[in-house]
Each structure stands twice: as C-alpha cells, then as structure tokens.
Design an enzyme around this catalytic site. Sequence first.
Site, short mmCIF file in Angstrom:
data_model
loop_
_atom_site.label_atom_id
_atom_site.label_comp_id
_atom_site.label_asym_id
_atom_site.label_seq_id
_atom_site.Cartn_x
_atom_site.Cartn_y
_atom_site.Cartn_z
N CYS A 34 8.84 66.29 -23.99
CA CYS A 34 8.97 66.57 -25.26
C CYS A 34 7.69 66.90 -25.82
CB CYS A 34 10.19 65.88 -25.94
SG CYS A 34 9.49 64.30 -26.41
N THR A 35 8.11 66.83 -27.39
CA THR A 35 6.66 67.22 -27.83
C THR A 35 5.80 66.01 -27.88
OG1 THR A 35 7.81 68.88 -29.33
CG2 THR A 35 5.73 68.00 -30.16
#
Length: 138
Positions: A95-96
Amino acid sequence: MEFLQQNWYWAALAAASGSWLTVELIRGRGDKSQLSPVEATLLINREDAIVIDVREQGEYAQGHIPNARHIPAGDIERRSAELEKWKSQPLILCCTSGARSASAAAQLRKAGFDKVYNLRGGMMEWQKAGQPVSRKRK
C-alpha cells in the site's frame, strides 16, 4: 573531551540515530513477513511472487509496482476466491506506507495463505529505494 562539550548536540544526534537504527534492526529481525524493497524484488525474481496492491484505485493509477494486481484492501475478503489460484506462490502485499497491506496480509493468513508478505514502508520505501514504478493497468 573539550570537543564533546562544545559539540554536545552532534554527539546527542549521533547517539539518537544509532539507537533508532538498532531498534529498527532488532524489530526487523523478528518478523520475517516484512520485506524490504530489495527483498521483495528478489522474491519476485526468484520465486515468481505475486504483488497485490491494496490501495484505492486513484492511488494505484498514480503508480504501482510493475505487474502488481490491484485488489483494494476492503475487497480482500470478498475476492479471496480470486486469490486461490496463487495460494502456492508467495504473495507480496503493498500500500502507501505498509499499514493497510499489513492488515490485509493478516486477513489472508487467516484464510489459509502461508506465503504472505508485507512490503515494509509500502510504495514510499519502494520509490525511495529507486525501484521501478508503472502506470499500466494490470
């Protein structure tokens, strides 16, 4: 000794950064399911690991790991049957920052997936390490 008295702030900074590095080293050794960008690349190249990006569509479109499949974190449970075909292969979730993918990885482990890894630091670390980013839809 006089140098340390005159430059105490540099000595304090060196001690603090050394402590931080030691803590990160110890923390990283305990959890083998957390991969650095380099470790993830090796797993992709050596064991055909599948990368699953769990970010939202807009984040994924801005740039993702080449050949990453897009399955938003909120859809992991609902789409777990889709992931069954890769159950024997290593799965790397990203994810980020690594937070959403860590919880998605835990969901997959509960569903019986053994080879599930989380990209430590997510796309932020991936890009910081100079790894390639793609904008193509997979």
